[in-house]
Design a protein around this motif. Structure first.
Motif, PDB file in Angstrom:
ATOM      1  N   LEU A   1     -12.852  -6.204  30.680  1.00 45.39           N
ATOM      2  CA  LEU A   1     -12.245  -7.469  31.568  1.00 45.39           C
ATOM      3  C   LEU A   1     -10.766  -7.312  31.667  1.00 45.39           C
ATOM      4  N   GLY A   2     -10.279  -6.976  30.282  1.00 49.74           N
ATOM      5  CA  GLY A   2      -9.190  -7.654  29.728  1.00 49.74           C
ATOM      6  C   GLY A   2      -7.909  -6.825  30.295  1.00 49.74           C
ATOM      7  N   ALA A   3      -8.590  -5.054  30.765  1.00 48.60           N
ATOM      8  CA  ALA A   3      -7.696  -4.977  31.308  1.00 48.60           C
ATOM      9  C   ALA A   3      -7.802  -5.414  33.278  1.00 48.60           C
ATOM     10  N   LEU A   4      -9.091  -5.376  33.156  1.00 50.15           N
ATOM     11  CA  LEU A   4      -9.286  -6.451  34.858  1.00 50.15           C
ATOM     12  C   LEU A   4      -8.262  -7.592  35.113  1.00 50.15           C
TER      13      LEU A   4
ATOM     14  N   ALA B   1      -4.106 -10.802  37.353  1.00 39.01           N
ATOM     15  CA  ALA B   1      -2.939 -12.241  37.072  1.00 39.01           C
ATOM     16  C   ALA B   1      -2.323 -11.857  37.936  1.00 39.01           C
ATOM     17  N   PRO B   2      -1.014  -9.922  37.912  1.00 31.14           N
ATOM     18  CA  PRO B   2      -0.625 -10.069  39.087  1.00 31.14           C
ATOM     19  C   PRO B   2      -0.697  -9.689  40.356  1.00 31.14           C
ATOM     20  N   LEU B   3      -1.977  -9.509  40.961  1.00 30.73           N
ATOM     21  CA  LEU B   3      -1.856 -10.027  42.080  1.00 30.73           C
ATOM     22  C   LEU B   3      -1.583 -10.987  43.220  1.00 30.73           C
ATOM     23  N   ALA B   4      -2.514 -11.426  41.631  1.00 33.85           N
ATOM     24  CA  ALA B   4      -2.951 -13.067  42.185  1.00 33.85           C
ATOM     25  C   ALA B   4      -1.412 -14.047  42.491  1.00 33.85           C
TER      26      ALA B   4
ATOM     27  N   VAL C   1      -4.453 -16.496  35.262  1.00 37.46           N
ATOM     28  CA  VAL C   1      -3.875 -16.717  34.144  1.00 37.46           C
ATOM     29  C   VAL C   1      -4.408 -16.692  32.439  1.00 37.46           C
ATOM     30  N   LEU C   2      -5.436 -17.847  33.551  1.00 29.99           N
ATOM     31  CA  LEU C   2      -6.549 -18.093  32.527  1.00 29.99           C
ATOM     32  C   LEU C   2      -7.556 -16.817  31.528  1.00 29.99           C
ATOM     33  N   PRO C   3      -8.282 -16.282  32.361  1.00 33.38           N
ATOM     34  CA  PRO C   3      -8.521 -15.176  31.939  1.00 33.38           C
ATOM     35  C   PRO C   3      -8.162 -14.326  30.766  1.00 33.38           C
TER      36      PRO C   3
END
Length: 275
Positions: free
Chosen positions: A137-140, A145-148, A164-166
């Motif tokens: 999940l961290g890797a995802l 975040a950068p894609l968003a 970014v919150l996740p």
């Protein structure tokens, strides 16, 4: 008019916090969470008002969206207010203690670490499967975040902040999962944990070096393939990046710095089934 409304929202929540809520806090950690809560409430209220219409805001000569304007306004107004509040309430700690730059006391730090080291209520996220899931999940989240941010200007401004919150949620869960080993000083760890932590940072450095190298190579490729103008012996390149795309690059590095050490440690523990 929209600028005044956003500023009014910020000042209203600050007034509630500083005059009614913050003085009741008895712990440094409580102040920190309250500050985060009121910041989030101000941003949420602004979202409820401006999300659909998405008006432009004047910000020091530039046009900004409601997210950026509200955050900047909060920082500008709260920085001096927070400073004077802490000066007026020394019994609640110092600014360094509030933001975790210095522990309130060595005894308290030792107690907090000892509590997590002997904690059992979070054992569900300390199993091998749970730790691997958190790492995945961290890797995802480091990709999402950068894609968003990269595409938010073309979809809907504000999605990047939500993505970014996740990262911070997973970071917190990972720290609990590995019992703060990656972040604790030597004196609070045994010899095995110190070696484990040091190996973690060695592997993390290698991964971060790879991330930075990849970004540097991407920049070089983009530069070589871009048009340029020559002025004498100097070549000038022009890059067209949106604010969101700049944030995407920033969070590619910052997010990796935040998550990777605990991700590496959690992955290593999951293979050894260390609880």
């Amino acid at each position: 008019m929209n600028e005044l409304l956003a500023i009014g929202i910020v000042l209203a929540y600050m007034a509630i916090g500083y005059f009614l809520v913050y003085p009741r806090a008895k712990k440094v950690s409580t102040l920190r969470w309250l500050d985060l809560l009121f910041s989030a409430l101000a941003l949420t209220t602004a979202a409820a008002i401006f999300w659909v219409s998405d008006p432009g805001f004047w910000l020091f000569g530039y046009e900004a969206n409601w997210v950026v304007f509200t955050l900047v306004a909060y920082v500008i107004f709260e920085t001096p207010a927070w400073y004077w509040y802490m000066k007026a309430h020394p019994e609640q700690g110092t600014l360094a203690q509030v933001y975790g730059l210095r522990p309130a006391s060595n005894e308290k730090l030792a107690k907090n670490i000892d509590t997590v080291m002997n904690d059992t209520k979070w054992d569900a996220i300390r199993t091998s499967r749970a730790q691997k899931l958190l790492v995945i999940l961290g890797a995802l989240s480091l990709v999402a975040a950068p894609l968003a941010f990269w595409f938010e200007d073309f979809i809907k401004p504000g999605y990047g902040i939500l993505a970014v919150l996740p990262i911070f949620l997973i970071w917190w869960l990972l720290r609990i999962s590995v019992r703060l080993v990656a972040d604790s000083p030597d004196e609070y760890l045994d010899e095995f944990q110190v070696r484990q932590r040091d190996r973690t940072y060695l592997h993390s450095f290698r991964i971060l070096a790879g991330v930075v190298t990849a970004l540097a190579m991407a920049l070089m490729i983009v530069t070589i393939s871009s048009d340029y103008q020559s002025d004498g012996n100097v070549d000038y390149y022009k890059f067209a990046l949106t604010f969101g795309q700049v944030n995407a690059i920033i969070w590619s590095i910052l997010g990796s710095t935040i998550l990777i050490p605990n991700m590496v440690l959690a992955w290593n523990q999951s293979k050894r089934n260390v609880r």
